[in-house]
Design a protein around this motif. Structure first.
Motif, PDB file in Angstrom:
ATOM      1  N   LEU A 100       0.836  -1.194   0.000  1.00  0.00           N
ATOM      2  CA  LEU A 100       0.000   0.000   0.000  1.00  0.00           C
ATOM      3  C   LEU A 100       0.878   1.254   0.000  1.00  0.00           C
ATOM      4  O   LEU A 100       2.016   1.204   0.458  1.00  0.00           O
ATOM      5  N   PRO A 101       0.349   2.375  -0.491  1.00  0.00           N
ATOM      6  CA  PRO A 101       1.169   3.585  -0.633  1.00  0.00           C
ATOM      7  C   PRO A 101       1.381   4.390   0.648  1.00  0.00           C
ATOM      8  O   PRO A 101       2.326   5.172   0.733  1.00  0.00           O
ATOM      9  N   THR A 102       0.503   4.233   1.656  1.00  0.00           N
ATOM     10  CA  THR A 102       0.661   5.028   2.876  1.00  0.00           C
ATOM     11  C   THR A 102       0.457   4.167   4.124  1.00  0.00           C
ATOM     12  O   THR A 102      -0.250   3.150   4.086  1.00  0.00           O
ATOM     13  N   VAL A 103       1.062   4.601   5.203  1.00  0.00           N
ATOM     14  CA  VAL A 103       0.898   3.912   6.486  1.00  0.00           C
ATOM     15  C   VAL A 103      -0.571   3.969   6.923  1.00  0.00           C
ATOM     16  O   VAL A 103      -1.103   2.997   7.451  1.00  0.00           O
ATOM     17  N   GLU A 104      -1.234   5.091   6.664  1.00  0.00           N
ATOM     18  CA  GLU A 104      -2.636   5.228   7.053  1.00  0.00           C
ATOM     19  C   GLU A 104      -3.498   4.164   6.379  1.00  0.00           C
ATOM     20  O   GLU A 104      -4.375   3.571   7.012  1.00  0.00           O
ATOM     21  N   GLU A 105      -3.261   3.925   5.091  1.00  0.00           N
ATOM     22  CA  GLU A 105      -4.022   2.891   4.383  1.00  0.00           C
ATOM     23  C   GLU A 105      -3.690   1.504   4.933  1.00  0.00           C
ATOM     24  O   GLU A 105      -4.568   0.636   4.999  1.00  0.00           O
ATOM     25  N   ALA A 106      -2.445   1.301   5.320  1.00  0.00           N
ATOM     26  CA  ALA A 106      -2.044   0.018   5.900  1.00  0.00           C
ATOM     27  C   ALA A 106      -2.762  -0.221   7.229  1.00  0.00           C
ATOM     28  O   ALA A 106      -3.257  -1.322   7.487  1.00  0.00           O
ATOM     29  N   VAL A 107      -2.841   0.813   8.061  1.00  0.00           N
ATOM     30  CA  VAL A 107      -3.547   0.696   9.341  1.00  0.00           C
ATOM     31  C   VAL A 107      -5.021   0.384   9.092  1.00  0.00           C
ATOM     32  O   VAL A 107      -5.596  -0.496   9.746  1.00  0.00           O
ATOM     33  N   ASP A 108      -5.626   1.063   8.132  1.00  0.00           N
ATOM     34  CA  ASP A 108      -7.025   0.780   7.780  1.00  0.00           C
ATOM     35  C   ASP A 108      -7.193  -0.671   7.337  1.00  0.00           C
ATOM     36  O   ASP A 108      -8.170  -1.334   7.705  1.00  0.00           O
TER      37      ASP A 108
END
Length: 135
Positions: A100-108
């Motif tokens: 995934l491109p961002t840590v935020e998307e990974a957390v989601d």
């Protein structure tokens, strides 16, 4: 290996501060991951933003950690926007690897996976007792 780690109830976030995932780094990373599994973390997010290159010896390590997370109903997520790293990992054909491109998307993604696991276990419970959750 230069890294930082943030542990949360649902996941651990490893930020790798290396430009090359190779040499001794994959084996050190594998040891770190094993320790996280022992602590009960089946969701591991790795921020690869600083990584410019993955050497061949890094692929088996990524494959092994990904498989272990999957076996525990967790997720191993690599975070990168580097197209050539994404292409290299795609070419390695690592089953079910999440990039995934961002840590935020990974957390989601971790939270969504946890919800799916909860729903699955509720379905398993209803089948186990021979009834449905509406009974």
């Amino acid at each position: 290996m230069n890294y930082s780690i943030e542990k949360n109830e649902q996941y651990s976030l490893v930020t790798l501060n290396e430009t090359v995932f190779g040499g001794e780094i994959p084996s050190t990373f594998e040891t770190l991951s094993r320790n996280l599994f022992r602590e009960g973390y089946s969701n591991i997010i790795v921020d690869f933003s600083a990584v410019d290159e993955i050497e061949d010896e890094g692929i088996p390590t990524i494959r092994k950690i990904n498989r272990q997370c999957t076996n525990e109903s967790g997720l191993f997520i690599l975070v990168t926007k580097q197209e050539y790293i994404i292409d290299y990992l795609d070419d390695a054909k690592i089953a079910d690897l999440t990039i995934l491109p961002t840590v935020e998307e990974a957390v989601d993604a971790v939270f969504m996976n946890e919800l799916e696991n909860d729903f699955r276990s509720e379905d398993d419970d209803s089948y186990e007792y021979g009834g449905s959750s509406d009974d």
